[in-house]
Design a protein around this motif. Structure first.
Motif, short mmCIF file in Angstrom:
data_model
loop_
_atom_site.label_atom_id
_atom_site.label_comp_id
_atom_site.label_asym_id
_atom_site.label_seq_id
_atom_site.Cartn_x
_atom_site.Cartn_y
_atom_site.Cartn_z
N SER B 8 15.49 19.57 30.27
CA SER B 8 16.37 20.74 29.05
C SER B 8 15.61 22.17 29.33
O SER B 8 16.30 22.98 29.93
N THR B 9 14.28 21.78 29.96
CA THR B 9 13.14 23.20 30.25
C THR B 9 14.26 23.95 31.50
O THR B 9 13.93 25.06 31.43
N ILE B 10 14.71 23.50 32.75
CA ILE B 10 15.25 23.74 33.55
C ILE B 10 16.25 24.41 33.00
O ILE B 10 16.58 26.00 33.96
N GLU B 11 17.07 24.27 32.59
CA GLU B 11 18.40 24.38 31.58
C GLU B 11 18.49 26.28 30.83
O GLU B 11 18.76 26.32 31.24
N GLY B 12 16.87 25.77 30.27
CA GLY B 12 16.18 26.87 29.39
C GLY B 12 16.31 27.97 30.76
O GLY B 12 16.66 29.59 30.34
N HIS B 13 15.42 28.26 31.29
CA HIS B 13 15.24 28.98 32.42
C HIS B 13 16.84 29.37 33.04
O HIS B 13 16.65 30.77 33.59
N ALA B 14 17.65 29.08 33.56
CA ALA B 14 18.32 29.06 34.40
C ALA B 14 19.98 29.73 33.48
O ALA B 14 20.30 30.84 33.87
N ALA B 15 19.74 29.87 32.31
CA ALA B 15 20.43 30.42 30.77
C ALA B 15 19.62 31.43 30.42
O ALA B 15 20.25 33.18 30.46
N ALA B 16 18.32 31.68 30.31
CA ALA B 16 18.00 33.14 30.34
C ALA B 16 17.56 33.70 31.72
O ALA B 16 18.12 35.25 31.43
N ASP B 17 18.25 33.68 32.62
CA ASP B 17 17.90 34.23 34.07
C ASP B 17 19.14 33.85 35.13
O ASP B 17 18.11 32.62 35.97
N PRO B 18 19.98 33.80 35.32
CA PRO B 18 20.71 32.82 36.30
C PRO B 18 20.35 33.17 37.44
O PRO B 18 20.94 32.84 38.28
N ALA B 19 19.88 34.10 37.71
CA ALA B 19 19.59 34.61 39.76
C ALA B 19 18.50 34.27 39.56
O ALA B 19 17.58 34.15 40.42
N ARG B 20 17.69 33.11 38.53
CA ARG B 20 16.49 33.24 38.64
C ARG B 20 16.18 32.59 40.15
O ARG B 20 16.45 31.57 39.89
N VAL B 21 15.00 32.88 41.00
CA VAL B 21 15.13 32.01 41.65
C VAL B 21 13.59 30.59 41.92
O VAL B 21 12.94 30.65 40.75
N PHE B 22 14.00 29.53 41.70
CA PHE B 22 13.35 28.35 41.64
C PHE B 22 12.38 27.67 42.89
O PHE B 22 11.50 28.11 43.45
N CYS B 23 13.16 27.90 44.51
CA CYS B 23 12.24 27.27 45.37
C CYS B 23 12.59 28.36 46.55
O CYS B 23 13.97 28.54 46.38
N ARG B 24 12.08 28.83 47.09
CA ARG B 24 12.38 28.34 48.66
C ARG B 24 11.95 28.34 49.62
O ARG B 24 11.20 27.15 49.63
N PHE B 25 13.10 27.90 49.86
CA PHE B 25 12.89 26.15 50.65
C PHE B 25 12.96 26.42 52.66
O PHE B 25 14.24 26.59 53.29
N LEU B 220 3.90 16.80 44.28
CA LEU B 220 5.46 16.60 42.83
C LEU B 220 5.36 17.71 41.66
O LEU B 220 5.94 17.86 40.28
N ILE B 221 3.59 17.59 41.61
CA ILE B 221 3.52 17.23 39.51
C ILE B 221 3.15 19.02 39.94
O ILE B 221 3.38 20.00 39.26
N SER B 222 1.43 19.21 40.76
CA SER B 222 1.28 20.48 40.45
C SER B 222 1.68 21.41 41.10
O SER B 222 2.15 22.85 40.95
N CYS B 223 2.90 21.04 42.18
CA CYS B 223 4.14 22.38 42.76
C CYS B 223 5.30 22.16 42.00
O CYS B 223 6.05 23.19 41.08
N LEU B 224 5.92 21.20 42.20
CA LEU B 224 7.46 21.05 42.34
C LEU B 224 7.85 21.32 40.34
O LEU B 224 8.77 21.98 39.96
N MET B 225 7.24 20.31 39.80
CA MET B 225 7.29 19.97 37.84
C MET B 225 6.29 21.06 37.40
O MET B 225 7.22 22.12 36.90
N MET B 226 5.68 21.48 38.16
CA MET B 226 4.61 23.04 37.44
C MET B 226 6.24 23.74 37.07
O MET B 226 5.83 24.66 36.89
N THR B 227 6.61 24.09 38.63
CA THR B 227 7.05 25.47 39.26
C THR B 227 8.73 25.41 38.18
O THR B 227 9.56 26.09 37.19
N ALA B 228 9.29 24.00 37.77
CA ALA B 228 10.38 23.97 37.58
C ALA B 228 10.40 23.56 35.85
O ALA B 228 11.21 24.52 35.21
N VAL B 229 9.27 23.28 35.40
CA VAL B 229 8.80 23.59 34.13
C VAL B 229 8.47 25.00 33.36
O VAL B 229 9.24 25.02 31.94
N THR B 230 7.73 25.49 34.08
CA THR B 230 7.22 27.15 33.22
C THR B 230 8.03 28.02 33.91
O THR B 230 8.38 29.10 33.26
N GLY B 231 9.38 27.70 34.80
CA GLY B 231 10.48 28.73 35.20
C GLY B 231 9.73 29.93 36.46
O GLY B 231 9.65 30.91 36.48
#
Lengths: 82, 557
Positions: B8-25, B220-231
């Protein structure tokens, strides 16, 4: 001749990176035969060889070698290409 | 109102800014920018395929994939169904695939885990290893093909997920069959990230640059989850590629204006060594490079600053964190922007009595870096041998009580009860508190940390003992410090039974341990019969053999 020189350089680099006597290294030596040779020290070894000889070794091949002989061949090829 | 979950936090970030980049893979093929909205859309597709395969709420899905974006879609796709994803290591090209899969059988049998997501390309004959078990293997190739062809049915409506539901598992070290699945709830993960981000001042404007594998808590946590949860934004690269070209991390920090990166201690040295004379990067965007996952050494910071001190970073950029999967991640953290405190301790007092005494001039001393203050909401105790509080000047086992502890070990209630006592988790780490900051000295048990990854000595011994050519029970494994590499090296001493030549035996042992544990043993020594030292209890002594090995090595070198 170039091969012999490449072998000497590679053996010296192995000796320095892995702190072993270069005289114990042969073309048939494998990573399993040398204490301390793992993926991290292997990448240090590759960087050391590149630095010594001013060459670039192909990334796709240099981490997929059976023994020191194959490494020497790769180094010799890179030197003649350079 | 819907309760807050990771998704739900990730959904919040996507809804607030649909163009926001999550990850440069980053992969060998280039860099793919994945937005928060893209992540959800692709995860939705995977969720449809998973549901069609019978995956539902609370089913565990083991994700064994290479460094490709499908890693993320598979993980969050499972979470979308209320299932429980778990990243596990992908076999290296040199690992024996049959042995790799067969080693998962014990874990699946013990836990009843039924679903694996992997590639068809590496799973030839996989079903033979799981006969008699109700295991379904799903292939990414098939899912991607189905999604491209439009044949994957839509995912069912999202189930109601409670904050205390398990969000994912994080597997500990050990042979695959003995891995402990640390169960982490949505609530625990979110509380940890809220608190940890608060301490770091970490937020949506931050960019984390990482080469860390996602099956490891730091990745998993300090990189992936920290990013995803905080936007925030994550730039990630393949660990195998990074080992080969360590300065690619600096390239990415410079290019993407990275603000945080997490590294195990050895990585500071590996990067510093790789820089060629005259090579420079602009690292001025960095707010913290955090040393975590293995004992942090002042020498690693010194070497890093010597190499890059004129690249826009200073001592205040180099930080330390003390973390573990059982607490989701961080227990304590030093303060970004300020140099990490350290103490010079008297070696004799420390080693003979575990007493913390500042070293007087001329005495043998050991410099120990602080791991910072415990996070808000985290209580730390130092226990003596009897389980009571240790005297203030003594080191002891670190125990923690926090509001983000794990739910338990998956299907291991006895082990959970042993480790979690009255709400306190006994870490097995040795340390002490000084001026409100936590210092970590080492381990109480036989856990060895090699290049930031954890292995138990008794596990290694079991694997080695199963090789042909070794005298029954005559094996010992331990770790020795490598100052050159900034980590610990794994050593095995073994006595032969006389049926195999020593060089062949060493190769066989190294290959076996690599295939089963994914660990390259740095030193394997075949020693004379009856030369390994036994303790008075008649067991082969790790401590005494290690001490003798160190003396002999010092004598030779």
């Amino acid at each position: 001749m170039a091969d012999e020189e490449s072998f000497r350089e590679v053996a010296q680099a192995i000796g320095e990176t892995l702190m072993v006597d270069p005289a114990t290294i042969t073309r048939a030596t494998t990573a399993d035969d040398v204490n301390g040779w793992d993926s991290v020290t292997h990448s240090m070894l590759v960087m050391e060889i590149e630095r010594r000889l001013g060459i670039q070794l192909p990334m796709d091949k240099v981490f997929d070698l059976a023994d020191v002989g194959e490494l020497v061949d790769l180094v010799a090829a890179a030197r003649s290409a350079g | 109102m819907q309760q807050r979950t990771i998704l739900s936090t990730i959904e919040g970030h996507a809804a607030a800014d649909p163009a926001r980049v999550f990850c440069r893979f980053q992969t060998g093929a280039g860099t793919e920018a994945i937005g928060y909205a893209d992540l959800l859309r692709r995860a939705e597709g995977f969720a449809g395929a998973f549901a069609a395969a019978g995956i539902g709420r609370q089913d565990t899905v083991i994700v064994i994939l290479q460094h490709r974006p499908e890693l993320l879609y598979g993980f969050f796709g499972a979470m979308r169904l209320g299932a429980v994803p778990a990243f596990m290591p992908f076999p290296s090209p040199k690992q024996d695939h049959a042995l790799f899969w067969s080693s998962h059988r014990k874990l699946l049998a013990l836990t009843g885990i039924r679903f694996i997501l992997t590639y068809r390309a590496i799973a030839a004959g996989i079903d033979e290893h799981f006969t008699g078990l109700d295991v379904r293997v799903l292939y990414v190739e098939d899912i991607l093909e189905g999604l491209a062809a439009g044949t994957v049915p839509p995912a069912p409506p999202a189930p109601a997920i409670a904050p205390e539901d398990v969000a994912f598992l994080q597997h500990s070290s050990g042979t695959t069959g003995l891995k402990k699945g640390v169960m982490l709830s949505h609530a625990a993960v979110l509380r940890q990230i809220d608190r940890y981000a608060g301490v770091l001042g970490f937020g949506p404007g931050d960019v984390v640059v990482s080469w860390l594998p996602l099956y490891h808590d730091m990745g998993l946590i300090s990189c992936l989850m920290m990013t995803a949860v905080t936007g925030a934004e994550l730039v990630c690269m393949d660990a195998f590629e990074w080992v080969r070209r360590p300065t690619m991390l600096l390239d990415a920090i410079e290019q993407h204006r990275g603000t945080f990166a997490y590294l195990p201690n050895f990585a500071f040295l590996h990067i510093a060594r790789a820089a060629r004379p005259g090579q420079r990067w602009d690292l001025g965007s960095l707010r913290a490079l955090v040393n975590c996952s293995e004992p942090c050494k002042p020498q690693s910071f010194d070497a890093f600053l010597a190499a890059f001190g004129d690249c826009g970073i200073g001592r205040g950029t180099l930080q330390v964190c003390y973390a573990m999967a059982e607490n989701v991640f961080a227990v304590s953290q030093t303060t970004p922007g300020q140099p990490v405190a350290s103490l010079d301790l008297d070696v004799e007092a420390l080693e003979s009595e575990a007493r913390i005494v500042p070293a007087a001039p001329g005495r043998d001393s050991r410099q120990v870096l602080s791991c910072g203050r415990p996070l808000p909401g985290a209580e730390v105790r130092i226990l003596d041998g009897a389980g009571g509080d240790a005297a203030p000047d003594l080191a002891g086992q670190i125990a923690i009580r926090t509001d983000c502890l794990f739910t338990g070990y998956n299907h291991l209630p006895e082990l959970t009860a042993e480790k979690l006592v009255d709400g306190w988790y006994r870490t097995g780490d040795l340390g002490f508190l000084h001026a409100g900051e936590l210092y970590v000295l080492g381990r109480q048990d036989d856990l060895m940390i090699v290049y930031g990854r954890n292995y138990y000595a008794h596990n290694i011994e079991e694997v080695v003992t199963a090789c042909d050519g070794i005298a029954p029970g005559r094996v010992v494994a331990f770790a020795v410090e490598s100052r050159q590499m900034g980590t610990r090296e794994a050593v095995v001493l073994l006595e032969p039974d006389g049926t195999r030549e020593a060089a062949e035996l060493r190769r066989a042992v190294k290959a076996r341990v690599f295939d089963v544990l994914g660990l390259t043993l740095q030193h394997v020594e075949v020693v004379p019969r009856n030369s390994l030292v036994k303790s008075t209890a008649g067991k082969i002594s790790r401590d005494q053999n290690r001490r003798r090995y160190m003396e002999e090595r010092a004598g030779n070198g």
